[in-house]
Each structure stands twice: as C-alpha cells, then as structure tokens.
Design a protein around this motif. Structure first.
Motif, mmCIF file in Angstrom:
data_model
loop_
_atom_site.group_PDB
_atom_site.id
_atom_site.type_symbol
_atom_site.label_atom_id
_atom_site.label_comp_id
_atom_site.label_asym_id
_atom_site.label_seq_id
_atom_site.Cartn_x
_atom_site.Cartn_y
_atom_site.Cartn_z
ATOM 1 N N LEU A 42 11.349 -42.383 -48.120
ATOM 2 C CA LEU A 42 11.802 -42.541 -49.502
ATOM 3 C C LEU A 42 10.799 -43.364 -50.312
ATOM 4 O O LEU A 42 10.547 -43.070 -51.486
ATOM 5 N N GLY A 43 10.218 -44.400 -49.685
ATOM 6 C CA GLY A 43 9.176 -45.163 -50.369
ATOM 7 C C GLY A 43 7.968 -44.300 -50.669
ATOM 8 O O GLY A 43 7.382 -44.371 -51.762
ATOM 9 N N PHE A 44 7.594 -43.458 -49.698
ATOM 10 C CA PHE A 44 6.481 -42.534 -49.882
ATOM 11 C C PHE A 44 6.748 -41.603 -51.067
ATOM 12 O O PHE A 44 5.873 -41.390 -51.919
ATOM 13 N N SER A 45 7.963 -41.064 -51.131
ATOM 14 C CA SER A 45 8.314 -40.159 -52.226
ATOM 15 C C SER A 45 8.259 -40.865 -53.569
ATOM 16 O O SER A 45 7.790 -40.293 -54.564
ATOM 17 N N ALA A 46 8.724 -42.113 -53.603
ATOM 18 C CA ALA A 46 8.654 -42.882 -54.849
ATOM 19 C C ALA A 46 7.208 -43.094 -55.268
ATOM 20 O O ALA A 46 6.865 -42.969 -56.452
ATOM 21 N N GLY A 47 6.346 -43.413 -54.302
ATOM 22 C CA GLY A 47 4.935 -43.606 -54.620
ATOM 23 C C GLY A 47 4.293 -42.355 -55.176
ATOM 24 O O GLY A 47 3.516 -42.405 -56.140
ATOM 25 N N VAL A 48 4.615 -41.217 -54.564
ATOM 26 C CA VAL A 48 4.092 -39.934 -55.047
ATOM 27 C C VAL A 48 4.514 -39.690 -56.493
ATOM 28 O O VAL A 48 3.695 -39.375 -57.362
ATOM 29 N N MET A 49 5.804 -39.842 -56.756
ATOM 30 C CA MET A 49 6.319 -39.535 -58.088
ATOM 31 C C MET A 49 5.784 -40.495 -59.142
ATOM 32 O O MET A 49 5.472 -40.095 -60.270
ATOM 33 N N LEU A 50 5.655 -41.771 -58.793
ATOM 34 C CA LEU A 50 5.124 -42.745 -59.744
ATOM 35 C C LEU A 50 3.672 -42.443 -60.080
ATOM 36 O O LEU A 50 3.272 -42.451 -61.252
ATOM 37 N N TRP A 51 2.872 -42.175 -59.036
ATOM 38 C CA TRP A 51 1.443 -41.943 -59.293
ATOM 39 C C TRP A 51 1.225 -40.655 -60.081
ATOM 40 O O TRP A 51 0.437 -40.621 -61.021
ATOM 41 N N VAL A 52 1.937 -39.596 -59.696
ATOM 42 C CA VAL A 52 1.801 -38.323 -60.419
ATOM 43 C C VAL A 52 2.211 -38.493 -61.879
ATOM 44 O O VAL A 52 1.554 -37.980 -62.783
ATOM 45 N N SER A 53 3.276 -39.250 -62.106
ATOM 46 C CA SER A 53 3.766 -39.435 -63.478
ATOM 47 C C SER A 53 2.746 -40.142 -64.348
ATOM 48 O O SER A 53 2.415 -39.672 -65.447
ATOM 49 N N PHE A 54 2.237 -41.291 -63.858
ATOM 50 C CA PHE A 54 1.352 -42.109 -64.694
ATOM 51 C C PHE A 54 -0.096 -41.636 -64.698
ATOM 52 O O PHE A 54 -0.791 -41.790 -65.704
ATOM 53 N N ALA A 55 -0.551 -41.058 -63.577
ATOM 54 C CA ALA A 55 -1.958 -40.674 -63.489
ATOM 55 C C ALA A 55 -2.220 -39.242 -63.927
ATOM 56 O O ALA A 55 -3.358 -38.903 -64.251
ATOM 57 N N GLU A 56 -1.186 -38.401 -63.920
ATOM 58 C CA GLU A 56 -1.405 -36.998 -64.242
ATOM 59 C C GLU A 56 -0.544 -36.506 -65.400
ATOM 60 O O GLU A 56 -1.065 -35.941 -66.367
#
Length: 262
Positions: A42-56
C-alpha cells in the motif's frame, strides 16, 4: 493500410491498459499477505500515485492550460487540481456504506469496509486517469510506431503498480483473490475504451482546456486517495517503517521509469 494502422494502434492501447492485470497477478500468486507485505504494497502504491501525479500529470495539466489560457494556465492547473481533491473528498463523504454500518470487520487492524471503499475509489480514479492515457496511446499509434511504442511501454510500466493498488485492498476486503485480480484488470480496460470513445466521439471536441482540466482533477483525486486512504491504511497495519519504505521505492521506480521512457 489505414485499417491495419488502426488495429495496431488499438492493440498497443489494449496491451498497455491490461498491464494493470500484471499487477493484479500479485493476489493470485501471493499467499495470505503478512502485515509487512500489506504495508509495503500500500505504501508502494501511494508512492507511485504521488510521484505520477506531481511529476507527470500536473505538468501535463499546466502545459495544456497554459496553451489555452496563457499566463493564467498555471493558476488554472492549480484550481483543477484542488477541484479534483474537493470532488473525491465529497464522494468519500457522500457514498453510502455498502455493508451493515453496525458490523465492524477487522483484518490485521484494518477496517475491511475501508479497504473495500478504498479499492473502489482507487479503481475509479485510476480508470479516469487511464481514459485519456488510452486516447494518447492510440493517437501516438496512428501517428508513428517510433513514438507509440515508447509511450505504450511507459504507460504499461505505470499500470503494473496501479493494478497492485487496486487488487490488494479489494482482495483483503472481499477475501477473493479472483475479485481483486478482476478489478485490477478492469481498470486497465479504461484505456482501450478511451481510445475508441476518443476516436469516434471526442476528437473534434478535445482541446488543451478540456485535457488540462481533466489532468489536473485526476492528479488531485490520486493525491487525495494516496494521503487519505492508501498511506494511513498501510500505517494502520502496525508496520510504519515498511509503509514508508514502500512509499519511497514506489516513488523511485516511477521516477526511473519516467527518466527512461518519457
């Protein structure tokens, strides 16, 4: 020739979209997960979604809205982002419980109702995000395979952890591995659907303003889910450090994928 190009473009879009099913395979291969595995995932999924949101996604929103509104584009992107946050927050408050609210079902210290609602909300957010991605992949395929293949590969890499983000909470909430896998796979179908709808109906209507608002709102939705649902649920397992390590790894993998394929 045109028919062949259409089929290839659609096939690329379908393959990229259904890579969420690869993430969903986790629930078919993994035995009943430990608290550490659940927290890390779940932490991994949160990291993915946060990075994709802000960086892409936010930069895409800003780019499109700057094209539509000039100097006011950045402010419009910010407004779209927080509009998405407000929308998902209202949905979170207004959607009724789908189980008896007087029955508390706990699994590993985590409310099962919360896991199920989180999985559904995550699936909806990812499906919304995948819809314009599918259209983008399809258009790339129609233009050039040189452009389309890297785009499809990047989206496929992104979609694998997104499948995990949906499959894990749905599996834990329902007790069904197949249901978790099915939900993960279904979110990916938003991409070929987006390709078809975009090609048949939306192409004349889509412009920088529409795409910019959509990207900004989806970024807000994904960030809200990450901070309000995924990360707190990961920490609730009692494996705080595993959740944070998963978060960092998820962000790092997405950052590397963007550097390699963007």
């Amino acid at each position: 020739m045109m028919a062949t190009q259409l089929l290839i473009a659609f096939a690329l879009t379908l393959a990229a979209g259904l890579s969420t099913a690869i993430g969903g395979l986790v629930v078919l291969k993994k035995k009943q997960p430990s608290d550490r595995f659940l927290a890390t995932s779940l932490g991994f999924s949160a990291g993915v979604m946060l990075w994709v949101s802000f960086a892409e996604i936010v930069p895409k929103a800003t780019e499109n809205l700057s094209e539509a509104f000039g100097d006011r584009g950045e402010a419009a992107a910010v407004a779209a982002f927080f509009g998405g946050v407000l929308l998902i927050a209202l949905i979170d408050r207004l959607v009724p419980d789908v189980v008896n609210p007087h029955e508390q079902h706990e699994a590993g210290g985590v409310d099962v109702r919360k896991l199920r609602n989180m999985g559904i909300m995550t699936a909806v957010a990812i499906a919304i995000h995948n819809f314009p991605e599918g259209f983008a992949t399809f258009l790339s395929g129609m233009e050039s395979m040189t452009i389309a293949i890297p785009v499809a590969a990047a989206i496929a890499i992104h979609n694998i952890p997104e499948g995990i983000a949906v499959a894990i909470p749905m599996w834990q909430a329902t007790g069904s591995r197949k249901r978790g896998f099915t939900w993960a796979a279904l979110t990916g179908l938003a991409e070929p659907i987006g390709a078809l709808v975009g090609f048949l109906l939306l192409l004349p209507l889509l412009g920088p303003m529409t795409l910019g608002i959509a990207f900004g709102a989806v970024a807000g939705i994904m960030v809200f889910i990450s901070l309000d649902e995924l990360l707190p649920t990961a920490v609730a397992t009692g494996r705080h450090h595993a959740a944070i390590y998963g978060l960092i790894v998820g962000m790092a993998i997405m950052a590397i994928s963007l550097l390699l394929f963007a």
